[in-house]
Motif scaffolding. Sequence first.
Motif, PDB file in Angstrom:
ATOM      1  N   LYS A  61       0.830  -1.206   0.000  1.00  0.00           N
ATOM      2  CA  LYS A  61       0.000   0.000   0.000  1.00  0.00           C
ATOM      3  C   LYS A  61       0.864   1.256   0.000  1.00  0.00           C
ATOM      4  N   ILE A  62       1.895   1.250   0.819  1.00  0.00           N
ATOM      5  CA  ILE A  62       2.774   2.418   0.903  1.00  0.00           C
ATOM      6  C   ILE A  62       3.459   2.660  -0.439  1.00  0.00           C
ATOM      7  N   ASN A  63       3.950   1.596  -1.059  1.00  0.00           N
ATOM      8  CA  ASN A  63       4.603   1.741  -2.364  1.00  0.00           C
ATOM      9  C   ASN A  63       3.634   2.277  -3.411  1.00  0.00           C
ATOM     10  N   SER A  64       2.414   1.760  -3.398  1.00  0.00           N
ATOM     11  CA  SER A  64       1.411   2.212  -4.362  1.00  0.00           C
ATOM     12  C   SER A  64       1.133   3.705  -4.196  1.00  0.00           C
ATOM     13  N   LEU A  65       0.955   4.139  -2.962  1.00  0.00           N
ATOM     14  CA  LEU A  65       0.664   5.553  -2.714  1.00  0.00           C
ATOM     15  C   LEU A  65       1.837   6.436  -3.117  1.00  0.00           C
ATOM     16  N   ASN A  66       3.039   6.004  -2.806  1.00  0.00           N
ATOM     17  CA  ASN A  66       4.209   6.812  -3.155  1.00  0.00           C
ATOM     18  C   ASN A  66       4.491   6.814  -4.651  1.00  0.00           C
ATOM     19  N   GLN A  67       3.856   5.881  -5.358  1.00  0.00           N
ATOM     20  CA  GLN A  67       3.898   5.905  -6.826  1.00  0.00           C
ATOM     21  C   GLN A  67       2.691   6.651  -7.396  1.00  0.00           C
ATOM     22  N   LYS A  68       1.956   7.328  -6.495  1.00  0.00           N
ATOM     23  CA  LYS A  68       0.799   8.160  -6.859  1.00  0.00           C
ATOM     24  C   LYS A  68      -0.356   7.340  -7.422  1.00  0.00           C
ATOM     25  N   LYS A  69      -0.506   6.121  -6.911  1.00  0.00           N
ATOM     26  CA  LYS A  69      -1.568   5.234  -7.376  1.00  0.00           C
ATOM     27  C   LYS A  69      -2.499   4.877  -6.218  1.00  0.00           C
ATOM     28  N   SER A  70      -3.786   4.964  -6.476  1.00  0.00           N
ATOM     29  CA  SER A  70      -4.780   4.555  -5.488  1.00  0.00           C
ATOM     30  C   SER A  70      -5.121   3.082  -5.684  1.00  0.00           C
ATOM     31  N   TYR A  71      -5.285   2.364  -4.586  1.00  0.00           N
ATOM     32  CA  TYR A  71      -5.693   0.962  -4.642  1.00  0.00           C
ATOM     33  C   TYR A  71      -7.152   0.804  -4.217  1.00  0.00           C
ATOM     34  N   ILE A  72      -7.829   1.923  -4.033  1.00  0.00           N
ATOM     35  CA  ILE A  72      -9.246   1.910  -3.678  1.00  0.00           C
ATOM     36  C   ILE A  72     -10.043   2.311  -4.911  1.00  0.00           C
ATOM     37  N   SER A  73     -10.994   1.474  -5.304  1.00  0.00           N
ATOM     38  CA  SER A  73     -11.634   1.620  -6.613  1.00  0.00           C
ATOM     39  C   SER A  73     -12.370   2.939  -6.789  1.00  0.00           C
ATOM     40  N   ASP A  74     -12.948   3.488  -5.715  1.00  0.00           N
ATOM     41  CA  ASP A  74     -13.701   4.735  -5.880  1.00  0.00           C
ATOM     42  C   ASP A  74     -12.930   5.955  -5.379  1.00  0.00           C
ATOM     43  N   LEU A  75     -11.617   5.820  -5.249  1.00  0.00           N
ATOM     44  CA  LEU A  75     -10.765   6.953  -4.901  1.00  0.00           C
ATOM     45  C   LEU A  75      -9.735   7.112  -6.017  1.00  0.00           C
ATOM     46  N   GLN A  76      -9.843   8.194  -6.759  1.00  0.00           N
ATOM     47  CA  GLN A  76      -9.025   8.368  -7.953  1.00  0.00           C
ATOM     48  C   GLN A  76      -7.557   8.626  -7.605  1.00  0.00           C
ATOM     49  N   SER A  77      -6.678   8.116  -8.449  1.00  0.00           N
ATOM     50  CA  SER A  77      -5.241   8.284  -8.229  1.00  0.00           C
ATOM     51  C   SER A  77      -4.815   9.745  -8.275  1.00  0.00           C
ATOM     52  N   ILE A  78      -5.553  10.566  -9.014  1.00  0.00           N
ATOM     53  CA  ILE A  78      -5.199  11.981  -9.109  1.00  0.00           C
ATOM     54  C   ILE A  78      -5.265  12.653  -7.740  1.00  0.00           C
ATOM     55  N   ILE A  79      -6.144  12.165  -6.870  1.00  0.00           N
ATOM     56  CA  ILE A  79      -6.256  12.741  -5.525  1.00  0.00           C
ATOM     57  C   ILE A  79      -5.005  12.422  -4.715  1.00  0.00           C
ATOM     58  N   VAL A  80      -4.504  11.197  -4.867  1.00  0.00           N
ATOM     59  CA  VAL A  80      -3.251  10.820  -4.202  1.00  0.00           C
ATOM     60  C   VAL A  80      -2.103  11.657  -4.754  1.00  0.00           C
ATOM     61  N   GLN A  81      -2.072  11.798  -6.068  1.00  0.00           N
ATOM     62  CA  GLN A  81      -1.013  12.574  -6.711  1.00  0.00           C
ATOM     63  C   GLN A  81      -1.002  14.016  -6.215  1.00  0.00           C
ATOM     64  N   GLU A  82      -2.170  14.630  -6.164  1.00  0.00           N
ATOM     65  CA  GLU A  82      -2.250  16.022  -5.719  1.00  0.00           C
ATOM     66  C   GLU A  82      -1.816  16.168  -4.266  1.00  0.00           C
ATOM     67  N   ALA A  83      -2.165  15.191  -3.438  1.00  0.00           N
ATOM     68  CA  ALA A  83      -1.771  15.247  -2.026  1.00  0.00           C
ATOM     69  C   ALA A  83      -0.259  15.158  -1.880  1.00  0.00           C
ATOM     70  N   LEU A  84       0.360  14.246  -2.632  1.00  0.00           N
ATOM     71  CA  LEU A  84       1.813  14.107  -2.567  1.00  0.00           C
ATOM     72  C   LEU A  84       2.512  15.353  -3.100  1.00  0.00           C
ATOM     73  N   GLU A  85       1.990  15.895  -4.192  1.00  0.00           N
ATOM     74  CA  GLU A  85       2.624  17.066  -4.796  1.00  0.00           C
ATOM     75  C   GLU A  85       2.448  18.319  -3.945  1.00  0.00           C
ATOM     76  N   SER A  86       1.451  18.302  -3.058  1.00  0.00           N
ATOM     77  CA  SER A  86       1.277  19.438  -2.143  1.00  0.00           C
ATOM     78  C   SER A  86       2.345  19.445  -1.055  1.00  0.00           C
ATOM     79  N   GLU A  87       3.045  18.308  -0.922  1.00  0.00           N
ATOM     80  CA  GLU A  87       4.068  18.105   0.106  1.00  0.00           C
ATOM     81  C   GLU A  87       3.485  18.175   1.513  1.00  0.00           C
ATOM     82  N   ARG A  88       2.174  17.903   1.610  1.00  0.00           N
ATOM     83  CA  ARG A  88       1.530  17.846   2.923  1.00  0.00           C
ATOM     84  C   ARG A  88       1.047  16.436   3.247  1.00  0.00           C
ATOM     85  N   PHE A  89       1.418  15.466   2.418  1.00  0.00           N
ATOM     86  CA  PHE A  89       1.009  14.085   2.665  1.00  0.00           C
ATOM     87  C   PHE A  89       2.213  13.167   2.584  1.00  0.00           C
TER      88      PHE A  89
END
Length: 434
Positions: free
Chosen positions: A55-83
């Motif tokens: 899970k940690i690797n997936s998130l740090n690769q900006k990928k969501s593993y939850i079907s109804d949570l888009q990867s773009i949301i993970v990407q934006e959180a990481l790029e904000s440097e607040r996640f």
Amino acid sequence: MNKKMSSKLLLLAEKIQTKQAVVGVIGLGYVGLPLALEAVKSGFVAIGFDKNRDKINSLNQKKSYISDLQSIIVQEALESERFIATDQFELLQQTDIIVICVPTPIAADKSPDISYIEEAVMKIQQYMTTDTLVILESTTYPGTTREIVYPMIEQCGYTVGNDCFLAYSPERIDPGNRHFNVKNTPKVVGGLTEDCTQLAKLFYEQALQTKVHCVSTPEVAEMEKLLENTFRQVNIALINELSKVCHAMNINIWEVVDAAATKPYGFMRFTPGPGVGGHCIPVDPKYLLWIGQQYGIHASLIDAADKVNESMPKFVVERLTYYLNMHHKQLVGAKIIVIGVTYKPNVNDIRESPALNIVQLLKGMHCDIQIVDPFIKDMPTVSLTPQLVQQADGVIILTNHSMIDYGIIDSHANFIFDTRQTDYAFNNENYYKL
């Protein structure tokens, strides 16, 4: 908050109001990850903790593993440097608020398994600092926060309500729900002290901008969560049992429900299905049964409802046999296409899915099973084609995913057994509902 507020409480309240508090979320599943990402959207720094390295690797690769949570949301959180997503629990030292969102399954003897909660609190014991707010969100039996978490926190040498703060706020995530999510669903909070409650309320108001309903104790909050899902379990069981009666009497249960739903008061619509699945409805009532037994109460209605819902996979197979026989075929060795095996539509979650029980029952009858489910990657599945459907003895819809091409099924199936009242206008003359 109380008039005589401690300096620690004032400091933490100010950090929450100004969004300078660092939020730690333990458990990055369907509950924890959306909460952490929503906190980031609201301006907080959030550190997500999970011992599952995949899970940690997936998130740090900006990928969501939850079907109804888009990867773009993970990407934006990481790029904000607040996640930050990590399995390094020593980073808990940097957090001001720690929210526990770990699984609470059922043990083999149907008693609550709160080992994940205990494991999370042990990590908190190692690394938490003074002035920290700890919130338990995992569904559990009344008394867990006070009798399990509270003593473990105080073993650190802190006094809850003075040096640190503790509250319970049940998660209310409904995977796949397009209308209600972590942000627009009201929260319930109950703290060990009034200040604990008010701090938790303040956090959710700032992080989620949602309504927060405060209750007097953690036990009230813990019990209301069990009530929510036991209410659903009992009513689903009622309609499932009625579907059996209606089938025996040759009455259309769906028409009965539609007619009853015209009453503008005193009736709530529930529909029959192949059973109940997911982490909530099959599990939470058992927590309530167990805690009742500890106080000498046998919740017979809840127990009966549990048994009715658990009986539905067998009933579905009996109905499938009935329809096969109508078409001069036998269940043994039949070629059956199974549409959907997740516990509900449009998610990739198979936990406690009744479809899995039905598949096993069919395999036990030596059926040739072909599973069509675009959300599943961990078991053999096939693509839906006209040829596949034509060659099968029948099609059974166990999970009505919206992205299935039901037109192919409608045009080419020898018969269709729909256990979910799929939202498609079937014209196949051999279409049957549960």
